[in-house]
Scaffold this active site. Structure first.
Site, short mmCIF file in Angstrom:
data_model
loop_
_atom_site.label_atom_id
_atom_site.label_comp_id
_atom_site.label_asym_id
_atom_site.label_seq_id
_atom_site.Cartn_x
_atom_site.Cartn_y
_atom_site.Cartn_z
N PRO A 90 0.81 -1.22 0.00
CA PRO A 90 0.00 0.00 0.00
C PRO A 90 0.85 1.27 0.00
O PRO A 90 0.33 2.36 -0.24
CB PRO A 90 -0.84 -0.11 1.27
CG PRO A 90 -0.31 -1.26 2.05
CD PRO A 90 0.57 -2.07 1.17
N GLU A 117 3.10 -7.77 8.66
CA GLU A 117 3.13 -6.31 8.82
C GLU A 117 3.92 -5.64 7.72
O GLU A 117 3.84 -4.45 7.51
CB GLU A 117 3.73 -5.94 10.18
CG GLU A 117 2.90 -6.39 11.35
CD GLU A 117 1.49 -5.80 11.33
OE1 GLU A 117 1.38 -4.57 11.42
OE2 GLU A 117 0.53 -6.57 11.20
N ARG A 155 -4.07 -7.61 -20.28
CA ARG A 155 -5.00 -6.97 -21.22
C ARG A 155 -4.30 -5.99 -22.16
O ARG A 155 -4.80 -5.69 -23.23
CB ARG A 155 -6.09 -6.20 -20.45
CG ARG A 155 -7.03 -7.10 -19.71
CD ARG A 155 -8.14 -6.31 -19.05
NE ARG A 155 -9.21 -5.96 -19.96
CZ ARG A 155 -9.41 -4.79 -20.50
NH1 ARG A 155 -8.62 -3.77 -20.21
NH2 ARG A 155 -10.41 -4.58 -21.33
N ASP A 170 -12.44 1.24 -24.02
CA ASP A 170 -12.46 0.96 -22.60
C ASP A 170 -12.38 2.22 -21.77
O ASP A 170 -11.69 3.16 -22.13
CB ASP A 170 -11.20 0.18 -22.20
CG ASP A 170 -11.44 -1.29 -22.19
OD1 ASP A 170 -12.53 -1.70 -22.59
OD2 ASP A 170 -10.51 -2.00 -21.80
#
Ligand code: ADE
Length: 236
Positions: A90, A117, A155, A170
């Protein structure tokens, strides 16, 4: 993929887009279990953080050993140089269309899925991965994020999708980031809801104009930021 849970990728690599791309020989996904590189009798891959605190930290040893095995396996399969290493966290660069296109051009990706963690910092220092985040939320592990990254990347590989132009309309394709408009298929009427007349008209010019209008309208309503505009209120 370097992961503690290779089983999580089984369905992902044997269904849909990724399966088809593998069958076409456009991509291969190899799963490497980091735990196989644990060296103690408990097969530990994580340990308590120096300095104390809650949680566990992924250890260097198994991750570096797994990385070395991946490099050796890639070379044995005919790849040269080093893989582009990507670490899902993150704390990474937000994933978007231009990063996906960049990754799709790489001949060899090595994708590290984190757990616990976090990682021992020396994994970052020693392996210098590109750190990537799929959004401002914390998942229980990097596997799901890695699948998002791989699906989005595959893709972008020419030939992976059915029609050559399939990504052009798209949402978020690079030819002008905008949302796709509404689509309909048979039947013409379903529970009182009718397909817009223009789509049944056979007038290709009118259909193209309608689609253009609808795409713009939807983008303006839902994501005006993509058009460089401010939110003007509720969608009609
Ligand atoms: N691992 C845990 N949460 C993540 C996120 N949001 N993006 C990428 N990897 C993650």
């Amino acid at each position: 993929m370097l992961t503690l849970f290779p089983g999580m990728f089984e369905g992902f690599t044997t269904h849909g887009l990724v399966r088809v791309a593998r069958e076409k020989g456009l991509v291969d996904v190899c799963l490497h279990d980091v735990r196989e590189h644990a060296t103690d009798r408990h097969r530990s891959v994580d340990d308590r953080p120096y300095g104390g605190g809650p949680g566990m930290v992924l250890m260097c040893g198994p991750v570096f050993a797994c990385d070395e095995k991946v490099v050796a396996a890639g070379r044995a399969a005919g790849l040269s140089g080093e893989p582009r290493r990507v670490l899902l966290t993150p704390q990474g660069t937000p994933l978007g269309p231009s990063l996906l296109e960049e990754l799709a051009r790489e001949p060899w990706l090595s994708v590290f899925c984190g757990h616990y963690e976090g990682f021992d910092e020396r994994i970052r220092i020693g392996l210098r991965p590109l750190e990537v985040s799929i959004g401002d939320y914390v998942l229980s592990g990097g596997e799901v994020a890695a699948m998002v990254l791989i699906d989005g990347t595959v893709r972008m590989i020419p030939g992976a999708l059915g029609a050559a132009e399939a990504t052009q309309d798209d949402s978020f394709s690079r030819s002008g980031a905008r949302l796709e408009g509404p689509q309909y298929t048979r039947p013409r009427e379903f529970r009182g809801m009718r397909v817009p007349e223009v789509l049944l008209s056979g007038d290709h010019q009118a259909i193209a104009e309608w689609r253009e209008q609808q795409a713009l309208r939807r983008t303006r309503e839902r994501r005006p930021d993509l058009l460089g505009e401010e939110h003007t209120g509720e969608p009609q």
